[in-house]
Design an enzyme around this catalytic site. Structure first.
Site, PDB file in Angstrom:
ATOM      1  N   ARG A 173     -30.928  -8.615 -25.755  1.00  0.00           N
ATOM      2  CA  ARG A 173     -30.397  -9.911 -25.348  1.00  0.00           C
ATOM      3  C   ARG A 173     -29.477  -9.811 -24.130  1.00  0.00           C
ATOM      4  NH1 ARG A 173     -30.054 -13.873 -29.615  1.00  0.00           N
ATOM      5  NH2 ARG A 173     -31.997 -13.729 -30.778  1.00  0.00           N
ATOM      6  N   ASP A 217     -25.497 -28.779 -27.159  1.00  0.00           N
ATOM      7  CA  ASP A 217     -25.689 -27.360 -27.461  1.00  0.00           C
ATOM      8  C   ASP A 217     -24.670 -26.565 -26.646  1.00  0.00           C
ATOM      9  OD1 ASP A 217     -28.250 -25.670 -28.813  1.00  0.00           O
ATOM     10  OD2 ASP A 217     -27.009 -24.526 -27.396  1.00  0.00           O
TER      11      ASP A 217
HETATM   12  C1  LIG Z   1     -32.128 -22.026 -33.732  1.00  0.00           C
HETATM   13  S1  LIG Z   1     -31.555 -23.222 -32.617  1.00  0.00           S
HETATM   14  C2  LIG Z   1     -31.812 -24.725 -33.535  1.00  0.00           C
HETATM   15  C3  LIG Z   1     -32.355 -25.856 -32.687  1.00  0.00           C
HETATM   16  C4  LIG Z   1     -32.718 -27.128 -33.428  1.00  0.00           C
HETATM   17  N1  LIG Z   1     -31.567 -27.706 -34.075  1.00  0.00           N
HETATM   18  C5  LIG Z   1     -33.824 -26.873 -34.426  1.00  0.00           C
HETATM   19  O1  LIG Z   1     -33.567 -26.898 -35.645  1.00  0.00           O
HETATM   20  O2  LIG Z   1     -34.958 -26.642 -34.015  1.00  0.00           O
HETATM   21  C6  LIG Z   1     -29.784 -22.975 -32.747  1.00  0.00           C
HETATM   22  C7  LIG Z   1     -29.009 -23.546 -31.567  1.00  0.00           C
HETATM   23  O3  LIG Z   1     -27.625 -23.568 -31.919  1.00  0.00           O
HETATM   24  C8  LIG Z   1     -26.877 -23.375 -30.744  1.00  0.00           C
HETATM   25  N2  LIG Z   1     -25.504 -22.999 -31.123  1.00  0.00           N
HETATM   26  C9  LIG Z   1     -25.075 -21.846 -31.683  1.00  0.00           C
HETATM   27  N3  LIG Z   1     -23.751 -21.902 -31.902  1.00  0.00           N
HETATM   28  C10 LIG Z   1     -23.341 -23.125 -31.482  1.00  0.00           C
HETATM   29  C11 LIG Z   1     -22.080 -23.774 -31.464  1.00  0.00           C
HETATM   30  N4  LIG Z   1     -20.964 -23.186 -31.909  1.00  0.00           N
HETATM   31  N5  LIG Z   1     -22.019 -25.033 -30.945  1.00  0.00           N
HETATM   32  C12 LIG Z   1     -23.143 -25.643 -30.478  1.00  0.00           C
HETATM   33  N6  LIG Z   1     -24.358 -25.072 -30.479  1.00  0.00           N
HETATM   34  C13 LIG Z   1     -24.454 -23.838 -30.990  1.00  0.00           C
HETATM   35  C14 LIG Z   1     -27.653 -22.306 -29.996  1.00  0.00           C
HETATM   36  O4  LIG Z   1     -27.358 -22.273 -28.621  1.00  0.00           O
HETATM   37  C15 LIG Z   1     -29.102 -22.696 -30.307  1.00  0.00           C
HETATM   38  O5  LIG Z   1     -29.671 -23.437 -29.261  1.00  0.00           O
END
Ligand SMILES: C[S@@+](CC[C@H](N)C(=O)[O-])C[C@H]1O[C@@H](n2cnc3c(N)ncnc32)[C@H](O)[C@@H]1O
Length: 272
Positions: A32, A137
């Site tokens: 990563r 995000d």
């Molecule tokens: C696996 S994706 C999920 C996307 C969508 N909600 C779905 O279920 O398909 C997780 C997302 O959470 C975001 N993320 C992680 N920690 C976060 C935080 N503290 N605040 C906002 N976004 C966060 C990441 O950047 C990533 O894009």
């Protein structure tokens, strides 16, 4: 990589994003963070960690955190939440004035597939003109992509029924661009779920899916409580298939027979 370097990086992402990196995830740091290390001509994760510990490393810290997020997403992920939304949104719309916007929060929206799936459901219900989806995000790069609304053939093949693809997307240089009508109902901002969410306003529906899994229990509780503060008393919260409120907060209750669908527990005003 030394244990100290792992500790520096793990504690950074935990503090900034709430993401817990167990020692079993050490293997993924090289993959990563490889691009970032090459960009900065850093020979090892130890060198990267040393740079992160030095003063003035704010931008690097943000880039490392962003690189360690998992951004997997696809259209109509898991199906059921969107079927449920299709049943519940007319009820919420009827309870509001006809001119009132229907505000839906796609928390941790990644590249926007969830937000656009919500917009497609609203369009089927004739509610698109009243829809205001906000996707946020932590990662600037995924928010940029979500705003752009352009998806590869592979991405549209994951979960998007072909008739919806034809109706809502236009082919453009081998990729698919979301229609202006759908795009108009959706807005994206960068935002951290650990930060104060009050400025986002209130929502009729919240999707917070496949992000709590990365947090520890106190962080999950804190985020769920902040979301409860933002949700209408007759609203709905959707979590991911591997997520729950059980043991984390008393502010939501599961909707019987609906996996991952929660209603807020409405607090009574103190008698007196
Ligand atoms: C696996 S994706 C999920 C996307 C969508 N909600 C779905 O279920 O398909 C997780 C997302 O959470 C975001 N993320 C992680 N920690 C976060 C935080 N503290 N605040 C906002 N976004 C966060 C990441 O950047 C990533 O894009």
């Amino acid at each position: 990589m030394s244990g100290a370097a792992f500790e520096t990086i793990a504690s950074l992402v935990r503090t900034r994003a709430g993401i817990v990196l167990g020692a079993d995830k050490a293997y993924m740091l090289d993959t990563r963070l490889g691009g970032l290390m090459r960009e900065l001509s850093l020979a090892s994760l130890d060198a990267l960690a040393a740079k992160l510990r030095a003063p003035g490393s704010e931008r690097l810290a943000a880039a490392v955190t962003e690189a360690l997020t998992t951004n997997e997403s696809f259209f109509f992920r898991d199906g059921k939440p969107f079927e449920h939304l299709k049943r519940v949104l007319p009820r919420i719309a009827a309870a509001r004035g006809p001119a009132q916007k229907l505000r839906i929060f796609s928390a941790a929206c990644s590249t926007g597939q969830e937000a656009y799936s919500i917009a497609m459901v609203a369009e089927q219900l004739g509610l698109l003109p009243r829809l205001e989806v906000l996707g946020t995000d932590l990662s600037q790069e995924v928010v940029r992509r979500a705003r752009e609304g352009v998806y590869s053939q592979f991405e549209v093949q994951r979960g998007l029924p072909v008739q919806m693809l034809v109706k809502h997307f236009k082919q453009e240089a081998g990729q698919w661009r979301v229609s202006p009508a759908l795009r108009a109902g959706v807005r994206f901002e960068t935002g951290n779920l650990l930060a104060d969410l009050r400025h986002l306003g209130n929502f009729d529906v919240i999707f917070c899916r496949n992000v709590l899994i990365y947090f520890d229990a106190p962080t999950k509780s804190r985020v769920l409580s902040a979301l409860a503060d933002r949700l209408a008393p007759d609203g709905v919260l959707y979590l991911g298939g591997a997520e729950t409120v059980l043991g984390l907060t008393e502010r939501f209750t599961i909707i019987e027979g609906e996996r991952g669908v929660y209603a807020p527990v409405v607090r009574m005003a103190a008698a007196g």
